[in-house]
Structure formats: structure tokens, C-alpha cells
Design an enzyme around this catalytic site. Structure first.
Site, PDB file in Angstrom:
ATOM      1  N   HIS B 217      -3.133  26.531  10.913  1.00  0.00           N
ATOM      2  CA  HIS B 217      -2.070  26.953  10.002  1.00  0.00           C
ATOM      3  C   HIS B 217      -0.716  26.835  10.677  1.00  0.00           C
ATOM      4  O   HIS B 217       0.259  27.461  10.266  1.00  0.00           O
ATOM      5  CB  HIS B 217      -2.269  28.405   9.563  1.00  0.00           C
ATOM      6  N   ASP B 398       3.760 -11.554   6.604  1.00  0.00           N
ATOM      7  CA  ASP B 398       3.698 -10.381   7.478  1.00  0.00           C
ATOM      8  C   ASP B 398       3.907 -10.728   8.943  1.00  0.00           C
ATOM      9  O   ASP B 398       3.749  -9.880   9.815  1.00  0.00           O
ATOM     10  CB  ASP B 398       2.391  -9.605   7.268  1.00  0.00           C
ATOM     11  N   GLY B 399       4.284 -11.958   9.234  1.00  0.00           N
ATOM     12  CA  GLY B 399       4.722 -12.293  10.585  1.00  0.00           C
ATOM     13  C   GLY B 399       3.618 -12.466  11.596  1.00  0.00           C
ATOM     14  O   GLY B 399       3.876 -12.521  12.796  1.00  0.00           O
ATOM     15  N   HIS B 401       1.382 -15.031  11.712  1.00  0.00           N
ATOM     16  CA  HIS B 401       0.786 -16.368  11.725  1.00  0.00           C
ATOM     17  C   HIS B 401       0.654 -16.924  13.151  1.00  0.00           C
ATOM     18  O   HIS B 401      -0.381 -17.513  13.506  1.00  0.00           O
ATOM     19  CB  HIS B 401       1.601 -17.349  10.859  1.00  0.00           C
ATOM     20  N   ARG B 403       0.373 -15.209  15.925  1.00  0.00           N
ATOM     21  CA  ARG B 403      -0.700 -14.443  16.574  1.00  0.00           C
ATOM     22  C   ARG B 403      -2.072 -14.952  16.112  1.00  0.00           C
ATOM     23  O   ARG B 403      -2.993 -15.149  16.913  1.00  0.00           O
ATOM     24  CB  ARG B 403      -0.537 -12.969  16.215  1.00  0.00           C
ATOM     25  N   GLY B 486      -9.140 -22.717  -0.835  1.00  0.00           N
ATOM     26  CA  GLY B 486      -7.864 -22.041  -1.085  1.00  0.00           C
ATOM     27  C   GLY B 486      -7.248 -22.345  -2.426  1.00  0.00           C
ATOM     28  O   GLY B 486      -6.358 -21.634  -2.876  1.00  0.00           O
ATOM     29  N   ARG B 545       2.224 -16.292 -10.236  1.00  0.00           N
ATOM     30  CA  ARG B 545       0.797 -16.614 -10.277  1.00  0.00           C
ATOM     31  C   ARG B 545       0.005 -15.322 -10.445  1.00  0.00           C
ATOM     32  O   ARG B 545       0.500 -14.228 -10.214  1.00  0.00           O
ATOM     33  CB  ARG B 545       0.389 -17.294  -8.975  1.00  0.00           C
ATOM     34  N   GLY B 560       2.370 -22.122   7.745  1.00  0.00           N
ATOM     35  CA  GLY B 560       1.074 -22.794   7.827  1.00  0.00           C
ATOM     36  C   GLY B 560       1.233 -24.301   7.927  1.00  0.00           C
ATOM     37  O   GLY B 560       0.520 -24.971   8.699  1.00  0.00           O
TER      38      GLY B 560
END
Lengths: 579, 579
Positions: B217, B398-399, B401, B403, B486, B545, B560
Site C-alpha cells: 500500500h 520502427d528503425g 531494419h 539490426r 509478401g 490498404r 528493404g
């Protein structure tokens, strides 16, 4: 915030290792996920579920007898790979082929789809069934594009029970397909979640807003609403799901009210109360609902409602026994009383707090009447000073003293009136009214006031007029009750600081030869209590006790002592106005 | 934030109503709380637990056969009243008397203590046992002042099983007392919780800090630490609890790793992995641990470790079957395979990704060698450009790629080397290495690269030198695999935008009469891919889409497509340097 991890890149691996360690009676690790530790019956169809991590108990938490045979475990919010799916499926296969079932997300569709091909190529019959329950993610004419959310749990459970029942692969796939066709979900989010190692949330919902249809990985929702009550949310979810009722749906349903992680069980039960009522109003008959965390999103705040429109098969499979790390549905059998007879249930009337009132004689009823008059006056005073007591309490406490006293006196008064109507004497009236005070006010001051009132009433005479000596004895009994319970000493800045001089003054009056009228004595005692209450402002705080106390700031009178002074003063004016 | 309620003052009442509705097979409401719906055996001791709300599944979630007979339910973080405790106890009583057991907090001690007196006065034998497991709340020489936290669960479970076994009231109280004496807990908090209706948290922990010993608590803790890894936290908790090991404790223990609400199961499993290892290092033998939310504090962030030092009785009671809304311990019996035989477990060797390599002939091995050389060069390039790819991806995604590509190529290369050592031909080598890429990189680009590599390898000749026509056919197969998975079209800003011109260029070279050397053709195709990748910067984003995509910002090349250009360029320089 996701707080606990070592290397964020190893989050899913470390999670899985700990999970398997904790549940090694039910699951064992294989490359890519887990399978049941006790092997199933030879020839049974294996149900393999899966997806990204971060949704526990989805997906590894539902592996075990009666539920899934294996779970493929990807990284956080990331589809597992084809190889993972193939490996887990091969390890899960018991010779009856494999149903792969999972939520409809692009990565999962690719990987499980490839896995299905590879398994079939390798001579292991495999089929896939996607879960598409989220009505917010696509319109009814594009049902196949809908995402899978908490409906996953229902489809997995039903398919697994069908497999356990002995259906072949086509039969199990058909059961899963029927379950998915019967399942509709709609969710809301109040706040996003944070990925392990990230400094910022993956997505956010504006403060005070409710995002309807927001996906479990933050996929866009369909509308944003002002924050709403639990009842309003229940209406929004029920209406939204029922608007998408499948064609030909009957009235028998089951429901899942699913928490996403930060929205807790208590909140879910409050929403469920409203959902259940609305579903019944709609003529639906709800069987075996689940309220809890079944498909989460790390510590995302929000919930979703899933309805599954049942037929006899679906209901049987939904309700079938299952034993898994996160979800157990025990067979109804086996929990009966095995020997002897069952204890009788108590008659609810016996639990009526009004039970046990013995009608009092005339003197007793008259004293109860005085007490009622006193309590009415006390109620007025406490209502008038609710805010002031709250402000005083807020200096050193949580500021709820005024609220607690008002709740207490209201319940006390209501109950004392009812007791008086049953001709209760002072002992019965104050026992019951004290209980009501304690029950409604709650907290430590509630129990102290309840005990004080009961002890006070127990010492009042039922057979003669209430004299100063009676009041002194009753007040002392109240003080004893408070001290026995709370263990506070004079100087601790509690109501004891005001109650002790009150009792001392009454005792002195009772013992003196002047034999003053009880009203005069009470009024003088009330003045002593009020003075002492004010003096608590000058007390040095007593810190360093074993039980942490608020710091009882110097310079502010104690709220409990202050309210005690108010109560005894108001009671004097009302109960003994002409003595 | 506690978000869902109607009237905050009715939070506990509404919660309880929804809870009882959802679990009416197991519990029924009585004034003040709940009791079991199916009545127990006549003469059984009733175990009644309780405390404030906000700690679900404590306390109402553990009522049912094998567990508690009743739960007294107070307001949020507030002791229930004496009357509530008496009423629930009377309704739970089956003729064998009542054990009241609860955590050591002032309000609970007062109210349950008064309830015990009243029950005894009313002819219902009653005893109380306090839980005092929190080693942070008082020193060892004042054990009786310690608060009760997640150890509540262990004491309740053990006492309940002893009652189910048929012990009399003194026996059950003794079991509870022994359980409490054997139980030690220590917790940490990362963030406070918010009371229903409040705008501010009830208490906070500074950002990036860990409060050791903070109460459920918000009671003061004993020290504040910098944020730490899961392994470090495990060490802190294990050391802290073991320092308070009871005198005469053996090596057999059970453990509860308890989440307070916002700290999720995934995180708890990561901590558990480390805790389990540390306990084993200490020579302790851990039986039937529980990892999960058993005593929560609304949405408080934090966890606690509880150890119970077992003897034979305590272990039997801890492991005994129980069936309750929030916790089921199914009997081991009843889940066996009832007919037929169990399926054999798969040989782990069969799951080895290297399984199934057929040693290739000389030409095949030579082509595998070229592939290895190409992959080595690709690895260098991707490592060099990891940050750049991440920056490009972060504009619209999301940054991760860069990695993902690095993780993919590293796994791919490691596996391809191992396959080459087993004399794999190009088909086997790239099948296995592609799988490794997909598994390690994860996500959509991982599965696409994995499938592309496998399809590419499957079309390379194992029996003759690799010509331009072979490369063109292999590249086209890779493109087909990517497109099938894809569904992307040219112009969608994906790697397909670069792969299509690459394949077209190779096919043109293969079909032309000039019969150019494969290295020259590949290099020209790589240039086409790189040019096309750059041109993705000029594409109008395709929005609207069905599946939400990142907005693929205009002006930034696609990550990509860019990495595809890098890969095929590096491969050309390494694999076909002299063609």
C-alpha cells in the site's frame, strides 16, 4: 514500462527458459517453443498455437492436456520463424497430424503458411486455421482480413478439446474454423506498452481518451472517445460486438472479458457486471464466461470483449477440462464431498444485522430515543464540517477523515433509526449502529468508532434514567475499547487525546458530591475534549514507531481528536438539552 | 492508473458483484464477502481469509474446494469491518469452527480480532493467525510486527489444505502458524498505483529507481537502488530472503515470485530463471513454485519473492489439489492418457536444423564455396551499414531494419559455414542458412530473406558450373518466393522494387546472344537494383490498404530495397570476382 530483463534482445529466450523451469511438470522446451511434457495419446491430432511474445498467457501458457500440444514462441510482437513452427510442430506431432492455429498477422501468415507446406512435404499432415475475431480491424465483408485478438483463446481452446475428443485432422480444423466463425471481439485501449529496452512507449493514447479498436500491437483503431464509466464502456463493447453477430447465431454464448496487462481484474469484474446484465437484456444466455488476462500486450492498458456464439459442440469443447500453466478447467467430477454429508448453508436471515434485537422496556426505549436525537445532531455537525475535517487530515494523512466520518454517521443513524423502530434498547441500538458505522466508514477510525459506540451502549442502563455516573461508566468503556484496539497513548495525536479528558471530566462530575445534572456534566466534558483536541496541534510528532505512521505534523490539530470533540459537543446539545 | 469504475466509492461492491457473476459455480455472495457455493463437508474447519480490495486474486479469488471457505472483502486498501468478518465467517462455518487468517495490518488486526471474540461469544469456535512474511517491514527480533504480503497466499493455501484433510481447528491454526513461521518474502517496487477516482498516484517511486521493501500500500521501504537487470534483482531478492532464513530450515522450499500488477508474466519468468538458478546454487531444492500475480496492488509495478521452507506436512498441503476462481491445482490423477498408448517423444536429433544434408558432389561443393564467399562479403557490408539502414527505416518504420539484417546475415553465415563443412550443396546450404536468417532476424523481412535464399539455392545447379542462366532462374525463383509470401507489387516501396529490375537484368543477360560472363551480368543487375532502390524515394506512398502500413514517407528510399541493393552488389564482388 517493461522493467525487468537482462539483454532486451534475449527477452523472449529468457522468458521461455524461466517459464519452462517454473512449469516443467507440464511443458518442455524444444527449439522454437514448447510442447507438452507428458506425451498425448498416440494418434491424437496435435494443436500447435503461436505468435510473437508479449501476450502471455498467449501462447505458451496454454500448452497441456486438454489444451494445446505445442506453442511456437517468437520474439516480442514478432512472428516466430518458419523453422520454429516446423520444429515445434514436429515435436508436438503424435502421429495424427498437426493443426497450426494463430492470429491473422502478416508475419504469422507467412511463417505458419510455409511451415504447413514443409510439414506436408515431410509427410506430416498439417492444416492452418487463422483467427480473425477483431471486428474493428476490417469490415464484415472482409472478415478474412480481420486480425486475431482475444478470440485466439477461444479458438485454441475449442480446437484443442476437439482434438482431445479424438477427431481427425479435418475434424479438428473444422472445429477451429467453426469456432472462429462464431467468435467476435472488440477492444479498447487507454495507454500503450513499452518494448523491453525501449525508452519510449511503442504507441500512446492521449490522456483521458479511449481508443476503440486499437490493435494489440498498436495497430490503428477506429475511433477515439472521451474517458467513460465502466457501464458506458460495457455498452460500447456489447453494442459493437453484437452489431457483428454472425448470421444464424443463437442465444447461447460464452464471453471473454480480456485484460491487456495494466487493466486489472478488479476493473474487469466491474465491467463484467455491466456486460453480463446487458447480454441478458439482449436475451443471451451466457455460459462459462472468462474474465481475466488471456491475451495481453505487455503492460498495455485496455480490455476487449469477445463473444462466442455457441452450438452444442462448441459449448462442449469450450467447457471441456484442460490443464495448462496459465489456465485450468478442472473436470466437474472429483471435487465432490467424498465422505459424510455436506454442511447446511446458513439461513440468510441469520446474517441480517438486525437479527437479535430484544425489545426493550420503557426506560430503555427512552434512552434509545435520546441517543437517536444525539446522533441526528452529530450527523448535522459532521456533514457541516466534512470538508474542514478532510483539510485537517490531509496535512498528515490521506485527507479522507471527513468523508469517513460522514459515511459512518449516515450508516449509523440509518441503522439506529431502524433499531429504534424495533424497540431496541441502547445496547442493541448502538451495537448495531456501531457495526454499521464501522462497516460503511471502513478504515481504522471506522472500527474505533464502531467499537466505541458499541461499548458505550452496552454500559447504558435499560431500566432507569441515565445519570452522570452511567454516562461516565459508558464513556470509560468506550475509551477502553478504543485503547484495546488501537493501542494509542495520550500524546500520540489520535482521538484518545480528546477522549481521555472527556472521560476524566465525566468521572470527576459523577464522583463529586455536587451531583450535577448529566447534561451539564457532559457539556463540560465536551469542552475539555474540544480543548484537548486543539492542543494536539502543539504536540511533537512521535516518529520512529515500528508501524509507519503519517508524520502527524506539528502545528495542525489531529483530525480524529477534532471530530471527537465535535461529536461529543453535538451530542450534549441534542441529547441532554434541558438537564 | 485505475481507469474502469462507475462510482469510485462503490468500487469494491461493483467488483465483487461482477466477480460473483463470473464465478457463480464456485462462490456466492454474502454480506461482507463471499463463501463457497458448493458447501463443504459437515464438520470441516472453515478457513476465512480477507483484507482490503485491490489485491486480486487476494482475497476473494481463492475461495473454493481445497482452498478458502470464505473471503471477507473490504474497500480498496481498507480493512473489512468486524461485522463483515463475522458475517462471512458465520456463513462459511460448517460446524467445525473458523480460522481467520490475514495479513498483519492495524485495521485487519482490530477487525478480525473483534470478529474472533464475537464468533466465540456466539458459540462458533474461532481462531486467528496473522501472516507476517515481509522481512523488510521489521527486523528479525520483531517478527510479529512484520506485514503480510505475498506470503498470505502460501499460508492460506497450506491452512486450507490442512482443513480439507480433516484437522480440527487447533490443528488448522497450528498448520497456518507453522506455514507463517516458514515463510519469508521481500519485494521491490518500480512505480506506485492509483486509487479508483484519484488523479494522482497514491505514491510514486522516482524514475529509474527500485524501492526495496516498499509495502503493497506504499508503506516505506528500506532502501532505494538504481534500476538493475533481472539477474541483479534476482540476486537482491534471493540474498535478502535467505538472510532471514528461519532457524532450523531445511533445503526443501517452495517459492512464489509474485507480480504486483503492472510487472507482467514475461518479466517474472525472466527473473524466475535467475532466481531458480541462484536457489539451486544455494543447495535448495525447489518444489512446485508459483510465478504470477497472486497478491497484487492494483496496477503497481514491482514484484516480490517468497520462500516457504517446507517440511513433509507443509509440502503435502502446499501441493494438495485446489479449485478456485483464480487458482487451480488439479489433482495429478485424472489427466493420464485413458486409452491406447502414449505417442513417442521425438528424438531431439531429428529437430537438428542440420539434419537432412546430403553430401554434394564437387561442383555442388564449389558452388557452396562461392555462396559462402558471397555471404562473407554481404556480412561485411551489412555490418558497415547497420546504422544507416536503421536510420532510413526509422523515417517510416520502427528503425530495426539494420539490426534485423545484421542478425540475419550473422546467423545465415554461421549456419552456411557449418553446412559447408558437412559438404552441403547449394540447395541444402541455402535452405538451412535461409532458415537461420529467418529465425534469428525475425519479422517480415526475415521470413522474406529466408524464403528468398532457400528458393535461390534450390535452383542453383549442383552438378555443373553456375552460368548466367542458372543465376537468372535462381533469382527469379527467389522473387517468386518473396511475391508469394509478401504479395507486394512494384511501387509499394519494398524490396520487390529492387529485386524485380535485378531479376529482369539477369534474365535479359541470360537470354542475350552475347552470352556475357555471369559475374558481369550479376554486377550489371546489381547496379539496376541499386538504382531502383534509390528511386523508391520518389514514390507516392500507397496508403489506404486494408492492412495498416507505415506511411513509407516520400523522399526517403525504402530500407528493404536499399539493403537488397547492398546485398547483391557485395555478392557480385565476392562470388564472381573474376568472371
Amino acid at each position: 514500462m517493461t522493467t525487468l530483463y537482462n539483454d532486451p534482445a534475449k527477452f523472449a529466450d529468457d522468458m521461455l527458459a524461466g517459464f519452462v523451469d517454473a512449469h516443467d511438470d507440464l511443458v518442455r522446451a524444444v527449439p522454437g517453443g514448447v510442447v507438452r511434457a507428458p506425451r498425448p495419446r498416440k494418434g491424437k491430432v496435435a494443436v500447435v498455437v503461436g505468435g510473437g511474445s508479449g501476450h502471455y498467457p498467449a501462447f505458451c501458457g496454454v500448452v497441456g492436456p486438454g489444451f494445446a500440444d505445442g506453442a511456437v514462441v517468437g520474439n516480442v510482437f514478432t512472428s516466430p520463424s518458419t523453422r520454429q513452427a516446423v520444429t515445434v510442430a514436429r515435436a508436438a506431432d503424435a502421429g495424427g497430424g498437426v493443426l497450426l492455429t494463430y492470429g491473422n498477422y502478416a508475419g504469422d501468415v507467412m511463417n505458419f503458411g510455409l511451415a504447413e507446406q514443409r510439414l506436408n512435404d515431410a509427410g506430416i499432415p498439417a492444416r492452418t486455421v487463422l483467427v480473425t475475431d477483431d471486428v474493428a480491424s476490417a469490415s464484415a465483408d472482409e472478415e478474412g482480413k480481420r486480425r486475431g485478438i482475444a478470440g485466439d483463446f477461444a479458438v485454441f481452446k475449442i480446437a484443442s478439446a476437439a482434438a482431445e475428443e479424438g477427431l481427425d485432422l479435418d475434424g479438428v480444423a473444422d472445429a477451429a474454423t467453426r469456432a472462429n466463425a462464431a467468435t467476435r471481439s472488440l477492444g479498447v485501449a487507454f495507454d500503450g506498452c513499452t518494448m523491453p529496452g525501449a525508452d519510449e512507449p511503442l504507441f500512446t493514447v492521449p490522456d483521458g481518451k479511449v481508443a476503440l479498436g486499437l490493435g494489440i500491437h498498436g495497430e490503428p483503431g477506429i475511433s477515439e472517445h472521451e474517458s467513460m464509466t465502466a457501464d458506458e464502456l460495457a455498452r460500447l463493447l456489447v453494442d459493437g460486438v453484437l452489431a457483428e453477430r454472425p448470421a444464424g447465431a443463437g442465444t447461447r454464448v460464452t464471453a471473454i472479458l480480456n485484460g491487456l496487462g495494466r487493466t486489472k481484474y478488479e476493473e474487469l469484474f466491474i465491467v463484467w457486471k455491466a456486460v453480463a446484465a446487458l447480454l441478458r437484456d439482449e436475451g443471451l444466455d451466457v455460459a462459462a464466461p472468462e474474465v481475466g488476462e488471456l491475451v495481453t500486450s505487455l503492460d498495455m492498458a485496455g480490455c476487449s470483449l469477445t463473444l462466442v456464439f455457441l452450438d452444442d459442440d462448441l459449448e462442449r469443447w469450450w467447457s471441456a477440462p484442460a490443464l495448462s500453466p496459465a489456465y485450468t478447467k478442472a473436470p466437474a467430477a472429483g471435487w465432490e464431498v467424498s465422505e459424510g454429508e455436506r454442511a447446511a448453508a446458513i439461513d440468510p436471515a441469520e446474517l441480517d444485522p438486525m437479527a437479535g434485537i430484544e425489545p426493550a422496556g420503557e426506560q430503555g426505549r427512552r434512552t434509545t430515543g435520546r441517543i437517536l436525537a444525539a446522533l441526528e445532531a452529530v450527523g448535522d455537525v459532521l456533514h457541516d464540517h466534512e470538508d474542514e475535517l478532510g483539510r485537517i487530515d490531509a496535512v498528515a494523512g490521506d485527507g479522507d477523515h471527513g468523508r469517513g466520518m460522514v459515511k459512518g454517521i449516515d450508516a449509523c443513524l440509518r441503522t439506529a433509526r431502524a433499531a429504534a423502530e424495533k424497540d431496541a434498547g441502547p445496547a442493541d441500538a448502538l451495537r448495531i449502529a456501531g457495526d454499521a458505522w464501522a462497516t460503511e466508514a471502513g478504515g481504522t477510525s471506522g472500527v474505533l468508532w464502531g467499537a466505541a459506540l458499541a461499548a458505550f451502549g452496552a454500559r447504558l442502563p435499560g431500566d432507569h434514567r441515565c445519570e452522570t455516573a452511567d454516562l461516565a461508566a459508558a464513556a470509560e468503556a468506550a475509551l477502553d475499547a478504543v485503547r484495546n484496539l488501537g493501542k494509542a497513548q495520550v500524546g500520540d495525536k489520535t482521538l484518545v487525546d480528546a477522549l481521555v479528558p472527556f472521560v476524566d471530566s465525566l468521572k470527576e462530575a459523577a464522583g463529586s458530591s455536587s451531583d450535577s445534572a448529566s447534561g451539564v456534566a457532559w457539556r463540560r466534558a465536551a469542552e475539555a475534549a474540544t480543548t484537548a483536541a486543539r492542543q494536539t496541534a502543539d504536540l511533537t510528532p512521535k516518529l520512529g514507531r515500528a508501524r509507519p505512521l503519517a508524520d502527524k505534523s506539528v502545528g495542525t490539530p489531529d483530525a480524529g481528536a477534532t471530530s471527537l470533540g465535535m461529536v461529543v459537543t453535538a451530542a450534549a446539545d441534542a441529547a441532554w438539552p434541558d438537564d
